[in-house]
Enzyme design. Sequence first.
Site, PDB file in Angstrom:
ATOM      1  N   LYS B  78       0.856  -1.207   0.000  1.00 49.83           N
ATOM      2  CA  LYS B  78       0.000   0.000   0.000  1.00 49.83           C
ATOM      3  C   LYS B  78       0.879   1.239   0.000  1.00 49.83           C
ATOM      4  O   LYS B  78       1.915   1.287   0.683  1.00 49.83           O
ATOM      5  CB  LYS B  78      -0.888  -0.038   1.242  1.00 49.83           C
ATOM      6  CG  LYS B  78      -1.867   1.132   1.384  1.00 49.83           C
ATOM      7  CD  LYS B  78      -2.688   0.963   2.656  1.00 49.83           C
ATOM      8  CE  LYS B  78      -3.697   2.084   2.817  1.00 49.83           C
ATOM      9  NZ  LYS B  78      -4.480   1.935   4.063  1.00 49.83           N
ATOM     10  N   SER B 147      -9.198   2.293   3.184  1.00 53.15           N
ATOM     11  CA  SER B 147      -8.285   3.026   2.326  1.00 53.15           C
ATOM     12  C   SER B 147      -7.291   2.109   1.604  1.00 53.15           C
ATOM     13  O   SER B 147      -6.535   2.598   0.758  1.00 53.15           O
ATOM     14  CB  SER B 147      -7.516   4.060   3.151  1.00 53.15           C
ATOM     15  OG  SER B 147      -6.806   3.433   4.170  1.00 53.15           O
ATOM     16  N   SER B 171      -9.856   0.083   7.326  1.00 55.19           N
ATOM     17  CA  SER B 171      -9.214   0.130   6.015  1.00 55.19           C
ATOM     18  C   SER B 171      -8.493  -1.116   5.530  1.00 55.19           C
ATOM     19  O   SER B 171      -8.026  -1.124   4.391  1.00 55.19           O
ATOM     20  CB  SER B 171      -8.229   1.302   5.976  1.00 55.19           C
ATOM     21  OG  SER B 171      -8.936   2.516   6.098  1.00 55.19           O
TER      22      SER B 171
END
Lengths: 73, 448
Positions: B78, B147, B171
Amino acid sequence: MLLSDSKQQVERDLFDDAVRAWGPDRAEELRADIGKVAGWLALISKYEIAIEADEPDFLVAPDADEEAENETA
Amino acid sequence: MKLHELSAVECARLIATKQVSPVEMAEALLERIDSLDPSLRAWETVDREAALATARLRERELGSDGLGPLHGVPVGVKDIFYTKGLRTTSGSPMFADFIPGYDATSVARLRQAGAVVLGKTVTVQFAYQDPPPTRNPWNHERTPGGSSSGSGAAVAARMVPAALGSQTGGSVLRPAAYCGVVGLKPTYGRISRYGVTVASWSLDHIGHLVRTVEDAALLLQVMAGHDPIDRASARVPAGDYLRAARQRDRAPRIGLVADSLDMARPEMASHLREVAGRFERAGAEVREVKLPAPMPDLLAIRAVIGLVEGANLHARALKQHPEGYAPKMRAQVEVGQLVPGAAYIQAQRLRRRFRPQMEQMTAGVDCLLMPTVSDVAPDTSTTGDVSFQSIWSLFGSPAITLPSGLNAERLPLSVQLVARDFGEETLLSAAAWCEDVLGPMPGPDGVQ
């Protein structure tokens, strides 16, 4: 603003604060977010929390051994 | 054999036994990214040259002693995790050209274990809520969640067997649920947060998205353990997570968080009860447990803490570089600065006060069971509802989401299991058993 369990009161206070901070136009744009946050604040404000004897201090007293070491140094 | 269908465990085994080459594996997935990502937009940066160079190195290393448990396995990272020499944007134009000089600890541990980093997956800006460009592989009109949006989409679309994520509200688990994959958020502090863009100091967790419980255990095994340069890193010794995930024959004792179902859409609540019934018929002991406070109150506590910590982090940067902030992020920082300190203290005190009661919920059971999300993936104007995941971000408890089927629209359904602090071994054993009862989850239609 002061904490209150009245969402309406909190929302009014937050909106007034937003006007002072960001101006009336921006405060209006933030109205929905302010309403959401006011709801959260009102919910958590309804709780009265008794202070517990073992509730942590934010300023921690130095350890006795640490003090002795510092004196020696 | 379809290389893109391999789990991380299978990939590692086939590479170690020289049945698959690390270069072949990396090339296959890079080709798949080339084919699928123009429409899915899961990747912020694909580091093709470095990934293939690493894969070639891993190939040369085969046959030598001491190969790591992820030797040659491709992973995604990420884009809030620092990667040495590879741009890390945190989803903001302010950091479009930022190239860290070091790896986050979690990334370093994956590399030490032999993993091949294919690139950086799309993150919502600063790991907050502004919708990303990423699409849900199951339906491009739906959000992949956030996210850790890119990680969810990339793993679901079989572009990579495993990808890192982070969770401050929901997330890791929410994108995993919306994309129909497994997501693990370990106990707060279980995986080092060093080298990861902060969203909220007291709420941030590192986790990962994979397609099997065994893979979840493997990555946790590699990354867990005290990190002396992360002050919030837990000193509790790491467990034997792989062994736990392979002990899948004992039916767990499950606490069904029944009062949480009021906040789920009817389809999701009904599905959760149906799954609980399947677990019971398969031998699990299921009993109902209650939250110590109304769920909206617990969600409010987490929301206030996250809001204020995030606002404090970004206040100065927003003032200096407003163009670097997306609309929802900007609004959070502005409104968050209006919240009085007394409210923040109230929230933290309530968190502390409720924590023992939350731990008591797991007394006498191996894990709790509740929905991961209140509904299936919504449209792309939002990253979805954080409610069911964020309680466990607030209390730091380990939580895992398992895909549990598809609804009539062929959108993924899911269930969430939660254990007591540092109970990842118990959680993974229970999750493995549940995974066997639920059966395998297919890949998204149209990305086979």
